[in-house]
Design a protein around this motif. Structure first.
Motif, PDB file in Angstrom:
ATOM      1  N   MET A   1       0.832  -1.198   0.000  1.00 12.04           N
ATOM      2  CA  MET A   1       0.000   0.000   0.000  1.00 12.04           C
ATOM      3  C   MET A   1       0.864   1.245   0.000  1.00 12.04           C
ATOM      4  SD  MET A   1      -1.953   0.731   3.522  1.00 12.04           S
ATOM      5  CE  MET A   1      -1.869   2.268   4.358  1.00 12.04           C
ATOM      6  N   LYS A   2       1.885   1.255   0.888  1.00 13.90           N
ATOM      7  CA  LYS A   2       2.789   2.402   0.931  1.00 13.90           C
ATOM      8  C   LYS A   2       3.626   2.468  -0.350  1.00 13.90           C
ATOM      9  CE  LYS A   2       2.564   3.831   5.417  1.00 13.90           C
ATOM     10  NZ  LYS A   2       1.289   4.399   5.655  1.00 13.90           N
ATOM     11  N   ARG A   5       1.977   4.131  -3.205  1.00  8.48           N
ATOM     12  CA  ARG A   5       1.790   5.551  -2.969  1.00  8.48           C
ATOM     13  C   ARG A   5       3.084   6.300  -3.258  1.00  8.48           C
ATOM     14  NH1 ARG A   5      -0.046   8.022   2.721  1.00  8.48           N
ATOM     15  NH2 ARG A   5       2.172   7.978   3.108  1.00  8.48           N
ATOM     16  N   SER A   8       3.734   6.740  -7.022  1.00  9.61           N
ATOM     17  CA  SER A   8       2.986   7.747  -7.742  1.00  9.61           C
ATOM     18  C   SER A   8       3.375   9.135  -7.275  1.00  9.61           C
ATOM     19  CB  SER A   8       1.487   7.507  -7.570  1.00  9.61           C
ATOM     20  OG  SER A   8       1.157   7.506  -6.208  1.00  9.61           O
ATOM     21  N   GLN A   9       3.992   9.194  -6.082  1.00  5.67           N
ATOM     22  CA  GLN A   9       4.364  10.493  -5.555  1.00  5.67           C
ATOM     23  C   GLN A   9       5.597  11.056  -6.259  1.00  5.67           C
ATOM     24  OE1 GLN A   9       4.581   9.873  -1.400  1.00  5.67           O
ATOM     25  NE2 GLN A   9       3.836  11.885  -0.882  1.00  5.67           N
ATOM     26  N   ASN A 201     -16.262   6.589 -15.637  1.00  3.94           N
ATOM     27  CA  ASN A 201     -15.602   7.377 -14.594  1.00  3.94           C
ATOM     28  C   ASN A 201     -14.216   7.885 -15.000  1.00  3.94           C
ATOM     29  OD1 ASN A 201     -17.374   7.352 -12.033  1.00  3.94           O
ATOM     30  ND2 ASN A 201     -17.459   5.227 -12.744  1.00  3.94           N
ATOM     31  N   LYS A 204     -11.951  10.913 -13.386  1.00  2.00           N
ATOM     32  CA  LYS A 204     -12.031  10.972 -11.924  1.00  2.00           C
ATOM     33  C   LYS A 204     -10.791  10.312 -11.338  1.00  2.00           C
ATOM     34  CE  LYS A 204     -17.066  10.994 -11.829  1.00  2.00           C
ATOM     35  NZ  LYS A 204     -18.246  10.159 -11.509  1.00  2.00           N
ATOM     36  N   LYS A 205     -10.644  10.453 -10.009  1.00  2.00           N
ATOM     37  CA  LYS A 205      -9.434   9.942  -9.367  1.00  2.00           C
ATOM     38  C   LYS A 205      -9.689   8.602  -8.698  1.00  2.00           C
ATOM     39  CE  LYS A 205      -7.038  13.969  -9.638  1.00  2.00           C
ATOM     40  NZ  LYS A 205      -5.791  14.123 -10.380  1.00  2.00           N
ATOM     41  N   LEU A 206      -8.853   7.643  -9.033  1.00  2.00           N
ATOM     42  CA  LEU A 206      -8.845   6.359  -8.337  1.00  2.00           C
ATOM     43  C   LEU A 206      -7.606   6.387  -7.443  1.00  2.00           C
ATOM     44  CD1 LEU A 206     -10.175   3.451  -8.183  1.00  2.00           C
ATOM     45  CD2 LEU A 206      -8.382   2.754  -9.749  1.00  2.00           C
ATOM     46  N   ALA A 207      -7.830   6.434  -6.132  1.00  2.00           N
ATOM     47  CA  ALA A 207      -6.713   6.552  -5.183  1.00  2.00           C
ATOM     48  C   ALA A 207      -5.790   7.710  -5.575  1.00  2.00           C
ATOM     49  CB  ALA A 207      -5.937   5.248  -5.100  1.00  2.00           C
ATOM     50  N   GLY A 208      -6.378   8.818  -5.943  1.00  2.00           N
ATOM     51  CA  GLY A 208      -5.598  10.006  -6.244  1.00  2.00           C
ATOM     52  C   GLY A 208      -5.029  10.066  -7.650  1.00  2.00           C
ATOM     53  N   ILE A 211      -8.106   8.499 -13.742  1.00  2.00           N
ATOM     54  CA  ILE A 211      -8.427   7.316 -14.545  1.00  2.00           C
ATOM     55  C   ILE A 211      -8.405   7.724 -16.014  1.00  2.00           C
ATOM     56  CG2 ILE A 211     -10.175   5.574 -15.089  1.00  2.00           C
ATOM     57  CD1 ILE A 211     -11.218   5.863 -12.248  1.00  2.00           C
TER      58      ILE A 211
ATOM     59  N   LEU B  66     -10.819   3.847   0.139  1.00  2.00           N
ATOM     60  CA  LEU B  66     -10.320   5.151  -0.294  1.00  2.00           C
ATOM     61  C   LEU B  66      -9.841   5.149  -1.740  1.00  2.00           C
ATOM     62  CD1 LEU B  66      -8.467   6.335   2.939  1.00  2.00           C
ATOM     63  CD2 LEU B  66     -10.808   6.823   2.197  1.00  2.00           C
ATOM     64  N   LEU B  67      -9.877   3.985  -2.387  1.00  2.00           N
ATOM     65  CA  LEU B  67      -9.587   3.989  -3.822  1.00  2.00           C
ATOM     66  C   LEU B  67     -10.667   4.802  -4.537  1.00  2.00           C
ATOM     67  CD1 LEU B  67      -8.561   0.273  -4.530  1.00  2.00           C
ATOM     68  CD2 LEU B  67      -7.114   2.181  -3.897  1.00  2.00           C
ATOM     69  N   PHE B  78      -3.893  10.140  -0.853  1.00  2.00           N
ATOM     70  CA  PHE B  78      -4.392   9.843  -2.197  1.00  2.00           C
ATOM     71  C   PHE B  78      -5.720   9.109  -2.112  1.00  2.00           C
ATOM     72  CE2 PHE B  78       0.134  10.462  -2.457  1.00  2.00           C
ATOM     73  CZ  PHE B  78       0.213  11.390  -3.475  1.00  2.00           C
ATOM     74  N   GLN B  79      -6.793   9.865  -2.262  1.00  2.00           N
ATOM     75  CA  GLN B  79      -8.130   9.316  -2.107  1.00  2.00           C
ATOM     76  C   GLN B  79      -8.903   9.421  -3.423  1.00  2.00           C
ATOM     77  OE1 GLN B  79      -9.974  11.053   1.400  1.00  2.00           O
ATOM     78  NE2 GLN B  79      -8.272  10.423   2.714  1.00  2.00           N
ATOM     79  N   THR B  81     -12.299   9.843  -6.108  1.00  2.54           N
ATOM     80  CA  THR B  81     -13.422  10.761  -6.364  1.00  2.54           C
ATOM     81  C   THR B  81     -14.510  10.064  -7.180  1.00  2.54           C
ATOM     82  OG1 THR B  81     -12.422  11.629  -8.400  1.00  2.54           O
ATOM     83  CG2 THR B  81     -11.909  12.794  -6.352  1.00  2.54           C
TER      84      THR B  81
END
Lengths: 278, 154
Positions: A1-2, A5, A8-9, A201, A204-208, A211, B66-67, B78-79, B81
């Motif tokens: 999970m980390k 993240r 993508s950061q 969708n 829109k954002k999937l986990a930030g 998509i 939160l995905l 990172f959440q 929408t």
């Protein structure tokens, strides 16, 4: 999970990028026009709301794709160029013995296609495998192997900037329908379809993460998450794993059917290979 | 509504005990009864724990919430929408309504994109590792429901 993240950061802190920079800098810069120019030059009507994943990524990544000395996919193109000229198999023939590089212009933008003496479509990698088997009498290259991807990248590179142009072949229709059916079918433990994310969708954002509309404009792509070049098949498998569906075997016709559908859906959009994606 | 809930509660008492004993996502999910747009009876005998529920919601490989959703979990930057914010869920819905929406939202809206967190049937080509398993266990669902019920502010 980390892990996902942090990737993508900070997509640009790739050790690969720095390592490859000197090698890439030696490449003759033959591609001067940026993809942005190709986009502007494409015949896009105002009602066309299709977007390449390129348009959904940050300026830094767009620059990375546009600059041949920074695009990690170009290292594979360079390797593919060497393989292209190298004799292989029992026939000891090179790709270059039959094809000129100029002949490859536009080829990747029209695959998948149905080869001679066949009734089912193959993708670009499949075409390369077929040439190896029938003309070079060489063994199959493993899916996602460096050599197969490099050859595909070299051929695909010859279509950069050209509009995606699926062949006008009625025999493709049933495969396109099958691909669309897969695209719209809910599957996996999460009970999602491709269309739910990429049609309904998109944007829109999937986990930030934005998509994309899932237009296969840049394959094979260099995906930062992979830190490698990969095929559309590999990308489709990633989504299947994400929705916890059983991935099709690499040789399954389902992928090619999906690819036929997706390339038809992206018809007319400029081809970008080798694309860079987050 | 109240009478129906009580009836369901009586009917489900033995099943709820079975649910606690199970404690895993493998095997057949415990039975539950839908009353109107809700599941009035908890899936487990012991009550859900809101702090465990928060951890499940925040974990993008367990709860996955939160995905698609955003929520008042600031440390997760990172959440998603794709779906409404979880903020205020405890005001918008009762505990029983939250339970059904997580267990199987398709019972309320067949077109929902919300995955069925407690269903193993009617699914296509589920990956072998997840075959016959629910996304969350009965206990985890009760924990998540307990957490969402605390989210009173939009």
């Amino acid at each position: 999970m980390k892990v996902s993240r942090s990737k993508s950061q900070s997509p640009l802190t790739l050790p690969e990028r720095m390592r490859w920079r000197p090698a890439l800098a030696l490449l003759p810069v033959v591609f001067a026009a940026s993809f942005a120019m190709a986009q502007a030059g494409a015949d896009k009507s105002a009602s066309d709301t299709r977007r390449s994943g390129y348009q959904d990524m940050g300026a830094a990544l767009q620059k990375m794709q546009d600059d041949d000395t920074a695009n990690p996919g170009m290292l594979y193109v360079q390797l593919g160029e060497q393989l292209w000229a190298k004799p292989a198999g029992a026939a000891s023939k090179a790709c270059a013995d039959c094809h000129s590089v100029a002949d490859m212009k536009g080829v990747a933008a029209r695959y998948p296609a149905i080869p001679e003496n066949s009734d089912r479509p193959i993708d670009l990698e499949g075409r390369i495998q077929l040439c190896r088997a029938s003309h070079q009498q060489a063994e199959r290259l493993a899916p996602e192997s460096r050599d197969l991807l490099s050859l595909a990248a070299f051929v695909a590179r010859q279509s950069r900037g050209l509009p995606i142009a699926p062949p006008d072949d009625a025999r493709l229709a049933p495969f396109r329908s099958e691909g669309e059916a897969i695209y719209r079918r809910r599957q996996g433990q999460l009970n999602l379809s491709c269309a739910i994310c990429h049609d309904d969708n998109a944007g829109k954002k999937l986990a930030g993460v934005t998509i994309p509309q899932a237009h296969p404009t840049g394959y094979p792509i260099y995906r930062l998450e992979w830190q490698a070049l990969g095929s559309l098949k590999r990308r489709l498998r990633n989504c299947l794993v994400g929705i916890r569906a059983e991935a099709y075997p690499y040789e399954a016709v389902d992928y090619v059917a999906l690819e036929v559908f997706l390339m038809g859906r992206a018809k007319g959009m400029p081809f970008e290979a080798p694309g860079v994606r987050p | 509504m109240l009478r129906a809930s009580l009836l369901a509660a009586l009917l489900l008492m033995p099943l709820a005990t079975a649910g606690r004993a199970q404690g895993t996502s493998a095997g057949t999910p415990v039975s539950y009864t839908v009353v109107d747009d809700a599941i009035p009876r908890p899936l487990t005998a012991s009550p859900g724990d809101a702090s465990r529920g928060r951890a499940i919601v925040a974990n993008r490989s367990v709860g996955l919430c939160l995905l698609c959703h955003s929520g008042p979990i600031p440390e997760e930057r990172f959440q998603g929408t794709l779906a409404p914010s979880l903020g205020g869920a405890g005001t918008r819905w009762s505990v029983a309504q939250l339970r059904l929406r997580i267990v199987d939202g398709s019972r309320l809206n067949p077109d929902t994109i919300m995955p069925p967190y407690y269903r193993t049937t009617g699914l296509v080509r589920v990956a072998r590792a997840f075959e016959g398993k629910t996304i969350l266990t009965a206990e985890q669902i009760e924990d998540v429901v307990a957490y969402l019920a605390t989210l009173k502010e939009q």
